[in-house]
Design a protein around this motif. Sequence first.
Motif, PDB file in Angstrom:
ATOM      1  N   ASN A   1       0.830  -1.214   0.000  1.00  0.00           N
ATOM      2  CA  ASN A   1       0.000   0.000   0.000  1.00  0.00           C
ATOM      3  C   ASN A   1       0.865   1.264   0.000  1.00  0.00           C
ATOM      4  N   MET A   2       1.970   1.226   0.742  1.00  0.00           N
ATOM      5  CA  MET A   2       2.874   2.374   0.773  1.00  0.00           C
ATOM      6  C   MET A   2       3.441   2.648  -0.611  1.00  0.00           C
ATOM      7  N   ARG A   3       3.833   1.602  -1.307  1.00  0.00           N
ATOM      8  CA  ARG A   3       4.415   1.774  -2.642  1.00  0.00           C
ATOM      9  C   ARG A   3       3.382   2.310  -3.627  1.00  0.00           C
ATOM     10  N   LEU A   4       2.139   1.891  -3.474  1.00  0.00           N
ATOM     11  CA  LEU A   4       1.085   2.405  -4.344  1.00  0.00           C
ATOM     12  C   LEU A   4       0.883   3.898  -4.132  1.00  0.00           C
ATOM     13  N   LYS A   5       0.915   4.316  -2.862  1.00  0.00           N
ATOM     14  CA  LYS A   5       0.745   5.738  -2.561  1.00  0.00           C
ATOM     15  C   LYS A   5       1.936   6.549  -3.064  1.00  0.00           C
ATOM     16  N   LEU A   6       3.119   5.977  -2.959  1.00  0.00           N
ATOM     17  CA  LEU A   6       4.320   6.676  -3.426  1.00  0.00           C
ATOM     18  C   LEU A   6       4.296   6.842  -4.941  1.00  0.00           C
TER      19      LEU A   6
ATOM     20  N   PHE B   1      16.854  10.721  -7.319  1.00  0.00           N
ATOM     21  CA  PHE B   1      17.395   9.367  -7.195  1.00  0.00           C
ATOM     22  C   PHE B   1      16.912   8.665  -5.932  1.00  0.00           C
ATOM     23  N   LYS B   2      16.238   9.401  -5.063  1.00  0.00           N
ATOM     24  CA  LYS B   2      15.762   8.807  -3.814  1.00  0.00           C
ATOM     25  C   LYS B   2      14.350   8.245  -3.955  1.00  0.00           C
ATOM     26  N   ARG B   3      13.423   9.080  -4.406  1.00  0.00           N
ATOM     27  CA  ARG B   3      12.032   8.642  -4.545  1.00  0.00           C
ATOM     28  C   ARG B   3      11.787   8.041  -5.913  1.00  0.00           C
ATOM     29  N   GLY B   4      10.815   7.126  -5.972  1.00  0.00           N
ATOM     30  CA  GLY B   4      10.453   6.524  -7.245  1.00  0.00           C
ATOM     31  C   GLY B   4      10.681   5.027  -7.257  1.00  0.00           C
ATOM     32  N   ALA B   5       9.965   4.324  -8.134  1.00  0.00           N
ATOM     33  CA  ALA B   5      10.076   2.870  -8.226  1.00  0.00           C
ATOM     34  C   ALA B   5      11.492   2.444  -8.589  1.00  0.00           C
ATOM     35  N   GLY B   6      12.017   1.497  -7.825  1.00  0.00           N
ATOM     36  CA  GLY B   6      13.337   0.954  -8.098  1.00  0.00           C
ATOM     37  C   GLY B   6      14.479   1.839  -7.662  1.00  0.00           C
ATOM     38  N   LYS B   7      14.175   2.922  -6.920  1.00  0.00           N
ATOM     39  CA  LYS B   7      15.221   3.843  -6.502  1.00  0.00           C
ATOM     40  C   LYS B   7      15.545   3.666  -5.015  1.00  0.00           C
ATOM     41  N   ILE B   8      16.298   4.600  -4.460  1.00  0.00           N
ATOM     42  CA  ILE B   8      16.848   4.426  -3.113  1.00  0.00           C
ATOM     43  C   ILE B   8      15.781   4.092  -2.078  1.00  0.00           C
TER      44      ILE B   8
END
Length: 272
Positions: A131-136, A148-155
């Motif tokens: 759920n957290m990843r969906l919201k992000l 480079f921090k936020r986003g799918a597959g990033k830090i």
Amino acid sequence: HLNSTSDLDLIIIYDSDNSETSMGLKPLESRVYYTRLTKAFVTAMSAKMNHGKLYELDMRLRPSGRKGPVATSWYSFKNYQMEEAWIWEHLALTRGRVICGETLLVQNIELFRVKLFEKVDKKEAIRALINMRLKLKETKSELHEWEFKRGAGKIQDIELLSQLYTLISGEKTRDVISGLMLGLKSGALNDSQINKLIKTYKLLLVMNTTSRLIRDKNQLSQKVTNSGYSFLLKVTKRNTKKELTRDLNTLTKGVASLIDRLLEDKTLKKKP
């Protein structure tokens, strides 16, 4: 990993040892005393001096968030973590480290931290991370090419996976790489997958730290100079901007897809 623009996430915990008031010339209620002491500490750490601030401080991890007392009693902290805290707060706590304090309280906090992880519902933790990843992902439109921090597959995505492995394993480890290795230990990851995660994470860390040095984070449209790119290529060991961009896109997309598959299984266990 701290860089030139990092802040410190702090929780101030006190144990008044059943004393209702301080012992100074002007006795204060314990809660008031520790609140004032914490505010003085925060001011000293974050006040702007001739050469800037020591650190930017973020106190939002405390039970009351942005509101309420800045210092938390040991009893309140335990009660909140056991009864009210969200899974994301437990994930953050996997990297929690006592910086200083009275010896017995330091030991008690560390013992409590590990015991807390043992009580976490593993399936609930996995669902919470999904759920957290969906919201992000909903904030994707706000991201830019130098994020480079936020986003799918990033830090952040890789760190959350590492924290999840640490949380559901109940291990004491704190750093990201060790957390990912717990996935290998449990059988959820194979050698190829763990190598991809670590390789991508290390490259993103270098990009994130270096980008803070060659451009202003508050000026997203700021163009990077040729010398800036030369420095970036040197530290990432790439020959051209095209090669660097290609590698970043390939690695982050691959990691995002890998994490999607791992969480879809709902168990984080390799199927027999």
